[in-house]
Write an enzyme that holds these catalytic residues in place. Structure first.
Site, mmCIF file in Angstrom:
data_model
loop_
_atom_site.group_PDB
_atom_site.id
_atom_site.type_symbol
_atom_site.label_atom_id
_atom_site.label_comp_id
_atom_site.label_asym_id
_atom_site.label_seq_id
_atom_site.Cartn_x
_atom_site.Cartn_y
_atom_site.Cartn_z
ATOM 1 N N SER A 101 0.815 -1.209 0.000
ATOM 2 C CA SER A 101 0.000 0.000 0.000
ATOM 3 C C SER A 101 0.854 1.266 0.000
ATOM 4 O O SER A 101 1.577 1.540 -0.938
ATOM 5 C CB SER A 101 -0.958 -0.033 1.197
ATOM 6 O OG SER A 101 -1.883 1.011 1.158
ATOM 7 N N ASP A 243 -2.580 6.102 -3.506
ATOM 8 C CA ASP A 243 -1.433 5.485 -2.851
ATOM 9 C C ASP A 243 -0.901 4.379 -3.759
ATOM 10 O O ASP A 243 -1.344 4.221 -4.894
ATOM 11 C CB ASP A 243 -1.822 4.936 -1.477
ATOM 12 C CG ASP A 243 -2.914 3.881 -1.559
ATOM 13 O OD1 ASP A 243 -3.651 3.860 -2.561
ATOM 14 O OD2 ASP A 243 -3.035 3.070 -0.618
ATOM 15 N N ASP A 245 -1.177 1.183 -4.074
ATOM 16 C CA ASP A 245 -2.019 0.148 -4.675
ATOM 17 C C ASP A 245 -3.378 0.673 -5.109
ATOM 18 O O ASP A 245 -4.237 -0.090 -5.543
ATOM 19 C CB ASP A 245 -2.175 -1.048 -3.735
ATOM 20 C CG ASP A 245 -2.998 -0.738 -2.495
ATOM 21 O OD1 ASP A 245 -3.049 0.440 -2.094
ATOM 22 O OD2 ASP A 245 -3.580 -1.673 -1.922
ATOM 23 N N ASP A 247 -6.043 1.872 -3.630
ATOM 24 C CA ASP A 247 -7.320 1.725 -2.929
ATOM 25 C C ASP A 247 -7.657 2.982 -2.128
ATOM 26 O O ASP A 247 -8.712 3.063 -1.509
ATOM 27 C CB ASP A 247 -7.348 0.479 -2.036
ATOM 28 C CG ASP A 247 -6.310 0.484 -0.927
ATOM 29 O OD1 ASP A 247 -5.483 1.418 -0.865
ATOM 30 O OD2 ASP A 247 -6.322 -0.459 -0.116
#
Length: 449
Positions: A101, A243, A245, A247
């Site tokens: 992340s 960010d 990833d 999400d």
């Protein structure tokens, strides 16, 4: 049994806490668990972000799955919510995302989605941990041989199915809207520019050249200063940051001010309430939500359910109570009408639609909610165990709470993904918050010896 999974999967520094051996075992355990008694019919999708260690863990996971007879679809670099969507769409038994992340590149993580596109329940994670702990060279678990060995299929084209789905959630054209997009050199670098360009935005893209080590490096949703400068320089209508990833989504208004998750959820909640689409006139947030967030929603006839920090706990509450909007100040926002998990791309489109449909500037989202000063500091620790029972730490927190009185609050909690104790103080006086947080942080460090 020591828990292998944190609040968002298994994380650690690549080739240290998170090894390829562990990844292999997790892949093997996943095929055994999700395939039950027929691993040859088990299909698991794997996606990853842009970290240099991602391909290594991808190979290890795939090897583990195939060794137990499971089959793998490798999607390559793709946003986390895309795996949630594609796993369900393609009737996968599970989906795996290789990402840490917002963490720096040297960390990585492995997180799972079930075949329904939702993150796993604690019980399922514990069952996987139990299998992992029993895997050895001489274990009794079945090993595929001959034609029973699993297969690997490479399908990066599936990212376009996800892009098409994201586009389907937005009926508003963005023609004429000038947007600065920060892809964090992460998983959104291909998908999100394609989405915004398809909708007609005048787009300036930052940090869309990943090299394996520049993910989240002074960019993205945890480092917004660069985006703020670019928005002002280009006289843009809004800035959007994801960010590593994708999400998460945070924004910057045309004045260079941050639009955090609280602002986004509040604005969307009020719009949905007006449209009659906010279920039970309720949103779900965490203990980190700003006092101002609670005030604006209450003033407009909305209720807030409060959970522990972590989007999984937000989602759990939403599913149990049939709510359709929730999220975190950090930018994890869940629109359950569209997604089974936090989706930074869908969140951004909801914000942009709100602006266009109501003929509003981004700054109105910030101005609508009065944010109390909030300070968060992180204290690096050797262990996160036992801090809550330390008398000196409890006394320091109590003293800080006394100083703030009814005008603020203090929240001290361990990070679910890093060796940190997080101290958050909120109240009307920034300098007072700094004094309180530093005092508590000093005691925590002393307690570590």
């Amino acid at each position: 049994m020591t828990r292998l999974f944190g609040t968002d999967g298994v994380r650690g520094e690549a080739n240290k806490e998170l090894s390829t051996e562990l990844a292999y075992k997790l892949g093997r355990a996943a095929a055994l668990y999700f395939g039950k008694n027929n691993t040859n019919n088990c299909k698991i999708l794997i996606g990853r972000d842009t970290r240099i260690s991602g391909a290594m863990f991808e190979a290890a996971l795939a090897a583990g799955i195939c060794s137990a007879g499971g089959n793998v679809i490798i999607t390559g670099i793709i946003p986390t919510p895309a795996i949630a969507y594609l796993t369900k769409k393609h009737n996968g038994n599970a989906g795996i995302v290789i990402s840490a992340s917002h963490n720096p590149f040297h960390d990585n993580g492995i997180k799972f989605f079930g075949g329904d596109g939702y993150k796993l329940a604690d019980k399922v994670e514990d069952d996987l941990t139990e299998i992992v702990n029993k895997i050895t060279e001489n274990d009794t678990y079945p090993r595929a041989a001959g034609k029973e060995i699993g297969t690997i299929e490479y399908r990066h084209d599936l990212v376009h199915e996800y892009i098409d789905y994201v586009l389907s959630t937005c009926t508003t054209k963005l023609t004429g809207l000038k947007i600065v997009l920060d892809c964090a050199n992460g998983a959104a670098y291909e998908a999100m520019p394609a989405v915004l360009r398809e909708l007609g935005a005048n787009l300036i893209v930052l940090n869309d050249s990943p090299d394996g080590i520049n993910i989240n490096d002074n960019c993205g949703s945890t480092h917004l200063s660069g985006l703020q400068k670019e928005v002002l320089m280009h006289k843009a209508d809004i800035g959007i940051a994801h960010d590593g990833d994708a999400d998460r989504c945070l924004c910057v208004d045309e004045k260079g001010r941050i639009i955090d998750g609280d602002h986004i959820i509040a604005a969307c909640a009020l719009a949905m309430k007006k449209q009659g689409t906010l279920k039970k006139d309720t949103v779900v947030s965490t203990v980190m939500a700003n006092i101002g967030f609670h005030k604006i929603l209450k003033e407009n006839g909305c209720k807030v359910e409060v959970t522990a920090v972590g989007d999984r706990y937000v989602l759990e509450n939403m599913l149990q109570n049939d709510y359709n909007l929730g999220g975190e100040q950090s930018g994890h926002v869940i629109f359950s009408d569209f997604a089974t998990t936090g989706d930074g791309l869908i969140t951004a489109l909801q914000v942009l639609s709100y602006m266009i449909n109501n003929k509003l500037k981004a700054s109105t989202i910030v101005d609508a909610m009065i944010s109390y000063p909030q300070l968060l500091i992180n204290v690096k620790v050797q262990t996160k165990d036992g801090w809550q029972n330390n008398k000196s730490i409890k006394a320091a927190i109590k003293e800080g709470e006394h100083d703030l009185g009814n005008d603020g609050r203090i929240l001290v909690r361990p990070s679910g993904t890093e060796p940190l104790i997080r101290i958050m103080a909120e109240g009307p006086d920034q300098s007072q918050l700094e004094t309180i947080c530093k005092a508590i942080g000093k005691i925590i460090k002393q307690a570590q010896g």
